[in-house]
Write a protein that holds these residues in place. Sequence first.
Motif, PDB file in Angstrom:
ATOM      1  N   VAL A   1       0.845  -1.199   0.000  1.00 22.39           N
ATOM      2  CA  VAL A   1       0.000   0.000   0.000  1.00 22.39           C
ATOM      3  C   VAL A   1       0.878   1.245   0.000  1.00 22.39           C
ATOM      4  O   VAL A   1       0.608   2.209  -0.705  1.00 22.39           O
ATOM      5  CB  VAL A   1      -0.946  -0.004   1.226  1.00 22.39           C
ATOM      6  N   GLY A   2       1.928   1.219   0.763  1.00 20.10           N
ATOM      7  CA  GLY A   2       2.855   2.354   0.797  1.00 20.10           C
ATOM      8  C   GLY A   2       2.370   3.498   1.646  1.00 20.10           C
ATOM      9  O   GLY A   2       1.557   3.337   2.554  1.00 20.10           O
ATOM     10  N   ASP A   3       2.845   4.672   1.316  1.00 15.63           N
ATOM     11  CA  ASP A   3       2.576   5.883   2.075  1.00 15.63           C
ATOM     12  C   ASP A   3       1.109   6.296   1.944  1.00 15.63           C
ATOM     13  O   ASP A   3       0.620   6.500   0.825  1.00 15.63           O
ATOM     14  CB  ASP A   3       3.491   6.989   1.546  1.00 15.63           C
ATOM     15  N   PRO A   4       0.394   6.446   3.059  1.00 20.22           N
ATOM     16  CA  PRO A   4      -1.014   6.846   2.998  1.00 20.22           C
ATOM     17  C   PRO A   4      -1.228   8.179   2.273  1.00 20.22           C
ATOM     18  O   PRO A   4      -2.237   8.362   1.598  1.00 20.22           O
ATOM     19  CB  PRO A   4      -1.432   6.950   4.469  1.00 20.22           C
ATOM     20  N   ALA A   5      -0.296   9.099   2.374  1.00 18.63           N
ATOM     21  CA  ALA A   5      -0.433  10.381   1.672  1.00 18.63           C
ATOM     22  C   ALA A   5      -0.380  10.167   0.161  1.00 18.63           C
ATOM     23  O   ALA A   5      -1.118  10.809  -0.593  1.00 18.63           O
ATOM     24  CB  ALA A   5       0.662  11.350   2.112  1.00 18.63           C
ATOM     25  N   ALA A   6       0.467   9.257  -0.283  1.00 19.62           N
ATOM     26  CA  ALA A   6       0.545   8.949  -1.712  1.00 19.62           C
ATOM     27  C   ALA A   6      -0.752   8.288  -2.186  1.00 19.62           C
ATOM     28  O   ALA A   6      -1.219   8.554  -3.296  1.00 19.62           O
ATOM     29  CB  ALA A   6       1.744   8.049  -1.999  1.00 19.62           C
ATOM     30  N   VAL A   7      -1.339   7.448  -1.346  1.00 20.17           N
ATOM     31  CA  VAL A   7      -2.617   6.815  -1.687  1.00 20.17           C
ATOM     32  C   VAL A   7      -3.695   7.886  -1.848  1.00 20.17           C
ATOM     33  O   VAL A   7      -4.484   7.852  -2.804  1.00 20.17           O
ATOM     34  CB  VAL A   7      -3.021   5.770  -0.626  1.00 20.17           C
ATOM     35  N   ARG A   8      -3.720   8.866  -0.936  1.00 18.57           N
ATOM     36  CA  ARG A   8      -4.689   9.963  -1.046  1.00 18.57           C
ATOM     37  C   ARG A   8      -4.465  10.765  -2.337  1.00 18.57           C
ATOM     38  O   ARG A   8      -5.414  11.145  -3.019  1.00 18.57           O
ATOM     39  CB  ARG A   8      -4.603  10.878   0.172  1.00 18.57           C
ATOM     40  N   ASP A   9      -3.199  11.008  -2.684  1.00 17.03           N
ATOM     41  CA  ASP A   9      -2.895  11.731  -3.920  1.00 17.03           C
ATOM     42  C   ASP A   9      -3.413  10.973  -5.142  1.00 17.03           C
ATOM     43  O   ASP A   9      -3.989  11.567  -6.054  1.00 17.03           O
ATOM     44  CB  ASP A   9      -1.388  11.972  -4.062  1.00 17.03           C
ATOM     45  N   TRP A  10      -3.202   9.655  -5.166  1.00 17.85           N
ATOM     46  CA  TRP A  10      -3.699   8.849  -6.289  1.00 17.85           C
ATOM     47  C   TRP A  10      -5.218   8.844  -6.323  1.00 17.85           C
ATOM     48  O   TRP A  10      -5.828   8.925  -7.393  1.00 17.85           O
ATOM     49  CB  TRP A  10      -3.160   7.421  -6.205  1.00 17.85           C
ATOM     50  N   ALA A  11      -5.855   8.756  -5.157  1.00 12.96           N
ATOM     51  CA  ALA A  11      -7.323   8.778  -5.106  1.00 12.96           C
ATOM     52  C   ALA A  11      -7.846  10.100  -5.657  1.00 12.96           C
ATOM     53  O   ALA A  11      -8.835  10.120  -6.405  1.00 12.96           O
ATOM     54  CB  ALA A  11      -7.809   8.548  -3.681  1.00 12.96           C
ATOM     55  N   ASP A  12      -7.177  11.206  -5.312  1.00 16.47           N
ATOM     56  CA  ASP A  12      -7.573  12.506  -5.846  1.00 16.47           C
ATOM     57  C   ASP A  12      -7.409  12.543  -7.368  1.00 16.47           C
ATOM     58  O   ASP A  12      -8.263  13.056  -8.085  1.00 16.47           O
ATOM     59  CB  ASP A  12      -6.749  13.629  -5.209  1.00 16.47           C
ATOM     60  N   ARG A  13      -6.309  12.003  -7.849  1.00  9.75           N
ATOM     61  CA  ARG A  13      -6.057  11.991  -9.296  1.00  9.75           C
ATOM     62  C   ARG A  13      -7.110  11.147 -10.011  1.00  9.75           C
ATOM     63  O   ARG A  13      -7.658  11.554 -11.032  1.00  9.75           O
ATOM     64  CB  ARG A  13      -4.660  11.435  -9.566  1.00  9.75           C
ATOM     65  N   PHE A  14      -7.411   9.965  -9.458  1.00 13.74           N
ATOM     66  CA  PHE A  14      -8.448   9.136 -10.069  1.00 13.74           C
ATOM     67  C   PHE A  14      -9.814   9.807  -9.957  1.00 13.74           C
ATOM     68  O   PHE A  14     -10.658   9.652 -10.840  1.00 13.74           O
ATOM     69  CB  PHE A  14      -8.478   7.740  -9.451  1.00 13.74           C
ATOM     70  N   GLY A  15     -10.033  10.570  -8.885  1.00 18.17           N
ATOM     71  CA  GLY A  15     -11.277  11.307  -8.730  1.00 18.17           C
ATOM     72  C   GLY A  15     -11.480  12.310  -9.850  1.00 18.17           C
ATOM     73  O   GLY A  15     -12.601  12.522 -10.317  1.00 18.17           O
ATOM     74  N   LEU A  16     -10.394  12.937 -10.286  1.00 25.27           N
ATOM     75  CA  LEU A  16     -10.486  13.864 -11.416  1.00 25.27           C
ATOM     76  C   LEU A  16     -10.948  13.143 -12.679  1.00 25.27           C
ATOM     77  O   LEU A  16     -11.690  13.689 -13.484  1.00 25.27           O
ATOM     78  CB  LEU A  16      -9.132  14.528 -11.677  1.00 25.27           C
ATOM     79  N   LEU A  17     -10.488  11.917 -12.839  1.00 29.96           N
ATOM     80  CA  LEU A  17     -10.840  11.135 -14.028  1.00 29.96           C
ATOM     81  C   LEU A  17     -12.217  10.492 -13.915  1.00 29.96           C
ATOM     82  O   LEU A  17     -12.779  10.056 -14.916  1.00 29.96           O
ATOM     83  CB  LEU A  17      -9.792  10.042 -14.266  1.00 29.96           C
TER      84      LEU A  17
END
Length: 119
Positions: free
Chosen positions: A26-42
């Motif tokens: 899973v890695g860094d929770p902040a990075a997961v949030r960043d990816w979720a935000d990016r996917f949210g844009l899409l």
Amino acid sequence: MHLVPAEHAHRRVLDEHGVCDAIAGVGDPAAVRDWADRFGLLADPGRLTLLLAVRAVPDLSVSDLAVAAGMNDTAVSQALRLLRVAGVVAARKDGRVMRYRLVDDTVADLLEKLPRPLV
């Protein structure tokens, strides 16, 4: 269970190594949030349509994008503002006209993975 956060250490685990490997995956929770935000844009059909149009033809104006996406100018402007703030697109002023292009290489790579044409 060295990767299990202290607040979850009391919980029963069947596969300690698997849990640690999953946490590492899973890695860094902040990075997961960043990816979720990016996917949210899409995830929004209007924004995704605009991104596909801008990817296909860089430097289109808001009004041209509105026609291409089947949206009104106001909705396009609002969507582009969100995408610009997120760093996905950039605007360039051409006289009185703003022209948009895709600047996020990761999003461009994700869009490239979509089948053509989308139907």
